[in-house]
Structure formats: C-alpha cells, structure tokens
Write a protein that holds these residues in place. Structure first.
Motif, short mmCIF file in Angstrom:
data_model
loop_
_atom_site.label_atom_id
_atom_site.label_comp_id
_atom_site.label_asym_id
_atom_site.label_seq_id
_atom_site.Cartn_x
_atom_site.Cartn_y
_atom_site.Cartn_z
N LYS A 1 0.53 -1.33 -0.10
CA LYS A 1 -0.42 -0.10 0.28
C LYS A 1 0.75 0.86 0.28
O LYS A 1 2.46 0.94 0.09
N GLN A 2 0.31 2.44 0.24
CA GLN A 2 1.29 3.52 0.40
C GLN A 2 2.75 3.79 0.70
O GLN A 2 1.52 3.69 2.12
N GLY A 3 3.25 4.11 0.90
CA GLY A 3 4.00 4.73 1.76
C GLY A 3 4.70 3.42 2.11
O GLY A 3 6.46 3.23 2.48
N ASP A 4 4.75 2.03 1.39
CA ASP A 4 5.30 0.70 1.51
C ASP A 4 6.75 1.15 0.97
O ASP A 4 6.72 1.88 -0.44
N SER A 5 7.94 0.79 1.00
CA SER A 5 9.03 0.58 0.14
C SER A 5 9.80 -0.56 0.58
O SER A 5 10.58 -0.81 1.41
N SER A 6 10.12 -1.37 -0.77
CA SER A 6 10.68 -2.03 -0.03
C SER A 6 10.91 -3.11 -1.99
O SER A 6 10.18 -2.58 -2.92
N ASP A 7 12.04 -4.08 -2.02
CA ASP A 7 11.80 -4.83 -3.12
C ASP A 7 10.64 -5.27 -4.09
O ASP A 7 10.38 -5.24 -5.51
N ASP A 8 9.54 -5.82 -3.47
CA ASP A 8 8.26 -6.02 -3.70
C ASP A 8 7.78 -4.90 -3.85
O ASP A 8 6.64 -4.99 -5.27
N VAL A 9 7.88 -3.66 -4.19
CA VAL A 9 7.06 -2.75 -4.49
C VAL A 9 7.82 -2.60 -5.17
O VAL A 9 6.61 -2.09 -6.72
N LYS A 10 8.69 -3.17 -5.78
CA LYS A 10 9.36 -3.03 -7.33
C LYS A 10 9.02 -3.74 -8.06
O LYS A 10 9.21 -3.48 -9.17
N THR A 11 8.66 -4.77 -7.53
CA THR A 11 8.10 -6.21 -8.19
C THR A 11 6.68 -5.92 -8.95
O THR A 11 6.63 -5.43 -9.92
N LEU A 12 6.23 -4.99 -8.02
CA LEU A 12 4.67 -4.77 -7.92
C LEU A 12 5.27 -3.43 -9.13
O LEU A 12 4.09 -3.45 -10.51
N GLN A 13 5.17 -2.31 -9.29
CA GLN A 13 5.81 -2.14 -10.79
C GLN A 13 6.37 -2.32 -11.11
O GLN A 13 5.52 -1.97 -12.26
N GLN A 14 7.11 -3.22 -11.94
CA GLN A 14 7.49 -2.95 -13.24
C GLN A 14 6.43 -4.66 -13.59
O GLN A 14 5.94 -4.12 -14.90
N ALA A 15 5.48 -4.96 -12.71
CA ALA A 15 4.66 -5.97 -13.13
C ALA A 15 3.07 -5.06 -14.09
O ALA A 15 2.42 -5.05 -15.18
N LEU A 16 3.25 -3.73 -13.19
CA LEU A 16 2.54 -2.72 -13.45
C LEU A 16 2.37 -2.49 -14.73
O LEU A 16 1.71 -2.08 -15.81
N THR A 17 4.28 -1.84 -15.24
CA THR A 17 4.97 -1.22 -16.51
C THR A 17 3.69 -2.66 -17.90
O THR A 17 3.19 -2.08 -18.29
N ALA A 18 4.83 -4.01 -17.06
CA ALA A 18 4.27 -4.45 -17.93
C ALA A 18 2.94 -4.89 -18.95
O ALA A 18 2.52 -5.27 -20.04
N HIS A 19 2.38 -4.61 -18.08
CA HIS A 19 0.58 -4.52 -18.08
C HIS A 19 -0.32 -3.86 -18.54
O HIS A 19 -1.27 -3.99 -18.52
N GLY A 20 0.70 -2.56 -19.05
CA GLY A 20 0.47 -1.28 -19.54
C GLY A 20 -0.33 -0.54 -19.00
O GLY A 20 -0.89 0.69 -18.78
N PHE A 21 0.38 -0.72 -17.08
CA PHE A 21 -0.50 0.36 -16.33
C PHE A 21 0.82 1.52 -15.42
O PHE A 21 1.31 0.52 -14.23
N SER A 22 1.63 1.75 -16.05
CA SER A 22 2.83 2.75 -15.57
C SER A 22 2.54 3.40 -14.14
O SER A 22 2.13 4.48 -14.40
N PRO A 23 3.42 3.00 -13.12
CA PRO A 23 3.76 4.00 -12.07
C PRO A 23 4.80 4.78 -12.20
O PRO A 23 4.54 5.76 -11.17
N GLY A 24 5.05 5.46 -13.50
CA GLY A 24 6.39 6.17 -13.33
C GLY A 24 6.99 5.50 -13.50
O GLY A 24 7.99 4.34 -13.80
N VAL A 25 8.70 6.42 -12.35
CA VAL A 25 9.81 6.03 -12.01
C VAL A 25 9.65 4.29 -11.25
O VAL A 25 8.64 4.23 -9.86
N VAL A 26 10.62 3.19 -11.37
CA VAL A 26 10.19 2.00 -10.93
C VAL A 26 11.24 2.11 -9.99
O VAL A 26 12.78 2.12 -9.77
N ASP A 27 11.03 2.75 -8.38
CA ASP A 27 12.10 2.63 -8.01
C ASP A 27 11.59 1.93 -6.60
O ASP A 27 12.68 2.20 -5.09
#
Length: 272
Positions: A7-33
């Motif tokens: 959820k919002q405020g989390d910071s981890s490698d899991d969040v990065k994996t989530l961001q990568q998956a979102l991007t792959a599905h066509g829903f960019s979160p912006g910077v994958v950080d």
C-alpha cells in the motif's frame, strides 16, 4: 511471489516488482523505484478497474494474483475473530441464545461463498440485524408496505414485475424469508438452484426459512453484489450498501449501527 498486501507508503523490493508488473500490463506507475507513491496508487487503481476489482489502490491478494504475483487470490478471513460475544455486541437487544444457535451456519455459508473478509462479514451480519434483528430466519410479516388497506395478505407484492411475480398468490408465496428476506418469484427461482444442495424454492418457498438454507441464501445474495457493495463501503456510503440488498433504506439505522460496532471489534485485514 509477493505475500502482500502492498500500500501507499511502503518501500521495498516487492514494491519494485509490483511496479514492474504494472508496467508490463500497460499501467505505468512512473519511475520504478520501489516506492509506493501516488503514481503507483494511480496505476494500481487503473489496473483494478480494468480487471473488475475493487479500486482501492492497495495491492492485496486479488490484485497481486491478477498481476501473476501471488499464487492465491484468497483474502484473509475475518471468521476466527467473529465470536458469539462479538456478535452479541453488534446485536445489543437480541437473545444471545439465538446468536449461538444460528451464527455458525451463517459463518460457514460466508466461507463457502468466499466472502469471509472483514467488509463482507460485517455486511452480512449488519444485513441480518437490519432484516431480522432476532437473528432467526423468519418469514416477513404483513405491513402497509406489502398489504393494502382492504386487500388480502401481501397483495401489494402480487403484481410486482420487478420481483418476477405474476399475480396472486405470488405475493404471499414469495414474501420475504430468511436472513436476507428473499422476496419475489424471480429471486426464489434464481437462488434455489445455486444452493450447495439445490432446492426448488418456487414449489417449496418455505424452505427459504430453513436455517442452513437461509444462511446460504444470504451469502449467495451478497456474493453476487460483492464488488458494488465494497465500492459503496469504500466510499463510506452505508445507504447505498443497504440499498443494494434491501432495494431501499428500511432498517438503515440498525444496519449502520451493527456495521460500525463490528468494525471496531473485528481486526482489520488485508485488502483485495
């Protein structure tokens, strides 16, 4: 695989994996950080809307599973925390014996219909209090809303096309029964075959007041409206959540009171 929820405020490698998956599905979160910020919230919500999930911006089991980041979409169950003592506080004027006798079958039906997460458990129990505060699956009584001043019992239901009724004696035959007060030929026809052991409720409508059948009907009826109910609850709109079941605002005060009491008594769990 990710255990979640994220959820919002989390910071981890899991969040990065989530961001990568979102991007792959066509829903960019912006910077994958690896930072779950507003961009990730917006991307999660857009993905959830696309998949017909609750758009709460939280990556819970269903969202993670839809992104192929979890093996199961099962939400954590609130059932272990739902005791007779807890429910008796949600039903302050109800005989505790009725709760002891009937709560187990209601909880079992919620598990069976896969709506045992906190919002839906609270929705089910609040619905029971609004419809049958005695916590028994009773049949509807006559009132000015279902019986005209000079008419036969339940005559105002007889010709309700929205309920699938076809004239007398449909009003009386398919009056409200059970915990959800199932009403109308159409509902009896729809939900009888969906029961774990199917029942011909059209020809045997009184079976809708059987405790086990009534519990299953409650769970099935709510499960069919789960997404709409959760959207209303997420928006804090008790009236809409109630209307999705009742079709109006009857019992709204009892419904809201039970829900709010239960919300403070049952621990919070992961989102969808």
């Amino acid at each position: 695989m990710i255990a979640g929820p994220l959820k919002q405020g989390d910071s981890s490698d899991d969040v990065k994996t989530l961001q990568q998956a979102l991007t792959a599905h066509g829903f960019s979160p912006g910077v994958v950080d690896g930072q779950f910020g507003q961009g990730t919230v917006a991307a999660v919500m857009a993905f959830q809307k696309s998949e017909g999930l609750l758009p709460d911006g939280i990556a819970g089991p269903r969202t993670l599973c839809a992104l192929d980041l979890a093996n199961s979409d099962a939400s954590p169950s609130a059932i272990p925390a739902v005791t007779v003592q807890v429910v008796s506080q949600m039903f302050p004027v109800t005989p505790i014996g009725n709760i002891k006798a009937n709560l187990p079958s209601v909880l079992s039906a919620l598990i069976q219909s896969r709506i045992s997460d906190k919002p839906m458990v609270l929705m089910a129990l609040a619905t029971v209090r609004a419809e049958v505060e005695c916590f028994e699956p009773i049949a509807e009584g006559q009132s000015r809303f279902n019986t005209s001043p000079n008419g036969h019992a339940f005559d105002l239901y007889d010709n309700r096309k929205d309920l699938g009724n076809r004239g007398a004696p449909d009003g009386a035959s398919f009056k409200g029964r059970g915990y959800v007060q199932l009403t109308g030929r159409l509902n009896y026809q729809t939900y009888g075959p969906k029961l774990a052991t199917p029942v011909d409720l059209v020809n045997d409508p009184d079976r809708a007041s059987d405790p086990v059948v009534a519990a299953e009907l409650l769970a099935l009826f709510l499960a069919d409206r789960e997404l709409a109910i959760k959207k209303a609850l997420l928006a804090g709109n008790m009236a809409t959540a109630r209307q999705l079941v009742n079709g109006g605002s009857n019992g709204l005060d009892r419904f809201a009171d039970a829900y709010q009491r239960g919300a403070t008594l049952i621990p919070n769990l992961a989102a969808d």
